[in-house]
Design a protein around this motif. Structure first.
Motif, PDB file in Angstrom:
ATOM      1  N   LEU A 138      32.736 -34.784 -20.318  1.00 46.99           N
ATOM      2  CA  LEU A 138      32.202 -35.050 -18.980  1.00 46.99           C
ATOM      3  C   LEU A 138      30.930 -34.247 -18.724  1.00 46.99           C
ATOM      4  O   LEU A 138      29.941 -34.780 -18.209  1.00 46.99           O
ATOM      5  N   LEU A 139      30.939 -32.969 -19.101  1.00 49.78           N
ATOM      6  CA  LEU A 139      29.757 -32.129 -18.891  1.00 49.78           C
ATOM      7  C   LEU A 139      28.556 -32.696 -19.638  1.00 49.78           C
ATOM      8  O   LEU A 139      27.443 -32.755 -19.094  1.00 49.78           O
ATOM      9  N   THR A 140      28.774 -33.113 -20.867  1.00 51.35           N
ATOM     10  CA  THR A 140      27.683 -33.682 -21.661  1.00 51.35           C
ATOM     11  C   THR A 140      27.127 -34.933 -21.001  1.00 51.35           C
ATOM     12  O   THR A 140      25.902 -35.096 -20.877  1.00 51.35           O
ATOM     13  N   ARG A 141      28.003 -35.811 -20.587  1.00 49.41           N
ATOM     14  CA  ARG A 141      27.566 -37.044 -19.923  1.00 49.41           C
ATOM     15  C   ARG A 141      26.745 -36.743 -18.668  1.00 49.41           C
ATOM     16  O   ARG A 141      25.690 -37.346 -18.433  1.00 49.41           O
ATOM     17  N   LEU A 142      27.229 -35.809 -17.868  1.00 48.50           N
ATOM     18  CA  LEU A 142      26.558 -35.509 -16.606  1.00 48.50           C
ATOM     19  C   LEU A 142      25.204 -34.833 -16.818  1.00 48.50           C
ATOM     20  O   LEU A 142      24.303 -34.979 -15.978  1.00 48.50           O
ATOM     21  N   LEU A 143      25.056 -34.104 -17.919  1.00 47.10           N
ATOM     22  CA  LEU A 143      23.807 -33.386 -18.168  1.00 47.10           C
ATOM     23  C   LEU A 143      22.824 -34.156 -19.040  1.00 47.10           C
ATOM     24  O   LEU A 143      21.734 -33.652 -19.341  1.00 47.10           O
ATOM     25  N   LEU A 144      23.166 -35.379 -19.422  1.00 45.62           N
ATOM     26  CA  LEU A 144      22.250 -36.176 -20.255  1.00 45.62           C
ATOM     27  C   LEU A 144      20.865 -36.347 -19.629  1.00 45.62           C
ATOM     28  O   LEU A 144      19.856 -36.293 -20.339  1.00 45.62           O
ATOM     29  N   PRO A 145      20.747 -36.536 -18.303  1.00 45.98           N
ATOM     30  CA  PRO A 145      19.394 -36.687 -17.740  1.00 45.98           C
ATOM     31  C   PRO A 145      18.494 -35.483 -17.999  1.00 45.98           C
ATOM     32  O   PRO A 145      17.324 -35.648 -18.381  1.00 45.98           O
ATOM     33  N   VAL A 146      19.012 -34.261 -17.832  1.00 42.98           N
ATOM     34  CA  VAL A 146      18.169 -33.085 -18.058  1.00 42.98           C
ATOM     35  C   VAL A 146      18.000 -32.809 -19.548  1.00 42.98           C
ATOM     36  O   VAL A 146      16.987 -32.229 -19.967  1.00 42.98           O
ATOM     37  N   LEU A 147      18.950 -33.214 -20.366  1.00 44.97           N
ATOM     38  CA  LEU A 147      18.791 -33.104 -21.816  1.00 44.97           C
ATOM     39  C   LEU A 147      17.710 -34.068 -22.305  1.00 44.97           C
ATOM     40  O   LEU A 147      16.849 -33.694 -23.105  1.00 44.97           O
ATOM     41  N   ARG A 148      17.750 -35.288 -21.809  1.00 48.28           N
ATOM     42  CA  ARG A 148      16.716 -36.257 -22.198  1.00 48.28           C
ATOM     43  C   ARG A 148      15.347 -35.821 -21.710  1.00 48.28           C
ATOM     44  O   ARG A 148      14.335 -36.040 -22.386  1.00 48.28           O
ATOM     45  N   ALA A 204      24.053 -43.572 -25.806  1.00 50.50           N
ATOM     46  CA  ALA A 204      24.209 -42.588 -24.732  1.00 50.50           C
ATOM     47  C   ALA A 204      23.373 -41.344 -24.979  1.00 50.50           C
ATOM     48  O   ALA A 204      22.814 -40.775 -24.069  1.00 50.50           O
ATOM     49  N   VAL A 205      23.310 -40.917 -26.242  1.00 49.14           N
ATOM     50  CA  VAL A 205      22.576 -39.703 -26.543  1.00 49.14           C
ATOM     51  C   VAL A 205      21.095 -39.986 -26.662  1.00 49.14           C
ATOM     52  O   VAL A 205      20.266 -39.315 -26.077  1.00 49.14           O
ATOM     53  N   GLY A 206      20.733 -41.017 -27.412  1.00 45.94           N
ATOM     54  CA  GLY A 206      19.326 -41.375 -27.545  1.00 45.94           C
ATOM     55  C   GLY A 206      18.700 -40.733 -28.762  1.00 45.94           C
ATOM     56  O   GLY A 206      19.174 -39.722 -29.269  1.00 45.94           O
ATOM     57  N   PRO A 207      17.611 -41.305 -29.284  1.00 45.98           N
ATOM     58  CA  PRO A 207      17.019 -40.844 -30.535  1.00 45.98           C
ATOM     59  C   PRO A 207      16.418 -39.454 -30.473  1.00 45.98           C
ATOM     60  O   PRO A 207      16.203 -38.836 -31.496  1.00 45.98           O
ATOM     61  N   ALA A 208      16.089 -38.948 -29.284  1.00 40.52           N
ATOM     62  CA  ALA A 208      15.463 -37.625 -29.188  1.00 40.52           C
ATOM     63  C   ALA A 208      16.423 -36.573 -28.660  1.00 40.52           C
ATOM     64  O   ALA A 208      16.027 -35.522 -28.211  1.00 40.52           O
ATOM     65  N   CYS A 209      17.735 -36.880 -28.704  1.00 43.99           N
ATOM     66  CA  CYS A 209      18.749 -35.924 -28.255  1.00 43.99           C
ATOM     67  C   CYS A 209      19.826 -35.860 -29.334  1.00 43.99           C
ATOM     68  O   CYS A 209      20.745 -36.664 -29.351  1.00 43.99           O
ATOM     69  N   ALA A 210      19.671 -34.948 -30.279  1.00 42.81           N
ATOM     70  CA  ALA A 210      20.555 -34.875 -31.433  1.00 42.81           C
ATOM     71  C   ALA A 210      21.852 -34.163 -31.076  1.00 42.81           C
ATOM     72  O   ALA A 210      21.895 -33.324 -30.183  1.00 42.81           O
ATOM     73  N   SER A 211      22.924 -34.506 -31.818  1.00 43.74           N
ATOM     74  CA  SER A 211      24.228 -33.900 -31.577  1.00 43.74           C
ATOM     75  C   SER A 211      24.775 -33.350 -32.881  1.00 43.74           C
ATOM     76  O   SER A 211      24.653 -33.977 -33.931  1.00 43.74           O
TER      77      SER A 211
END
Length: 242
Positions: A138-148, A204-211
């Protein structure tokens, strides 16, 4: 600025460590606390998360004693409550427009106070599955905008070699419960999350947000292994070789 490849053929600019903001959950004890101090010493802005406000402040004081001028922020949230996870994410997003790295380090081991008795989160989920997997998801999902917004960014899940298949007929382990099984199941779910998110259908993560997933040494007796784990996680969080 250096550069790094994220995705097939893509090359993107990396920010200097002094320009990066890194959030570490479970940063008031053990490996998380050491990691926070290490990254603060390298110049990063470190967001320290803990369940106890006093321990959070003690962590900040200790790091500032070692690293005068360290850029630190403290957030308190009990990851056994998804409502508190939402409030935590909202607080981070409200104070930081970009987030370079999210390190999902917080977790509950195979043994906890209360012995082998099955315990539940605030919402009624099996406790280890709730804290080790659901809260981080949940935390990861919610913070995706600032991560992106900070791309290229990174999500680091501190996992474990201890994993066991998930019984989808009894995910919450209402039957045949054991702390070890609960822990190992939650850690497999944690590993599978970024794998599933990397599939083309999800995006969901996107090409510029590695996991990344890491399984550090967990024995307090293995100091050399724990030290190597710290260097490894520090390297992944900062996208620098360990």
């Amino acid at each position: 600025m250096a550069s790094e490849r994220v995705g097939p053929g893509a090359e993107v600019a990396m920010r200097l460590m002094e320009q990066r903001t890194i959030l570490i959950t479970g940063a008031t004890d053990g490996l998380g606390r050491a990691l926070a101090a290490d990254l603060a010493g390298r110049g990063a802005t470190v967001l320290v998360h803990g369940r106890n406000e006093r321990r959070g402040q003690d962590t900040l004081d200790e790091i500032r004693e070692r690293v005068p001028g360290a850029q630190l922020h403290c957030y308190r949230a009990d990851l056994a409550s998804l409502d508190e996870v939402r409030e935590f994410a909202a607080a981070v997003e409200g104070e930081h427009k970009t987030l370079d790295t999210l390190a999902n380090n917080a977790g509950i081991g195979s043994t906890v106070p209360g012995g082998g008795v099955r315990q539940e989160s605030v919402e009624g989920h099996e406790l280890r599955f709730a804290v080790n997997y659901l809260a981080g998801y949940l935390l990861t999902r919610l913070l995706l905008p600032v991560l992106r917004a900070a791309a290229p960014s990174r999500i680091v899940n501190v996992s474990s070699l201890g994993q066991t298949p998930i019984d989808f007929g009894d995910v919450m382990l209402a039957k045949d419960y054991s702390g070890v099984r609960a822990y190992c199941q939650s850690k497999l779910a944690q590993v599978m999350f970024p794998a599933a998110e990397s599939q083309p259908a999800g995006k969901a993560v996107g090409p510029a947000c590695a996991s990344s997933n890491l399984a550090p040494a967990t024995s307090s007796k293995c100091s050399s292994e724990a030290q190597r784990s710290l260097f490894c996680i520090s390297g992944v969080c900062s996208r620098m070789p360990p």
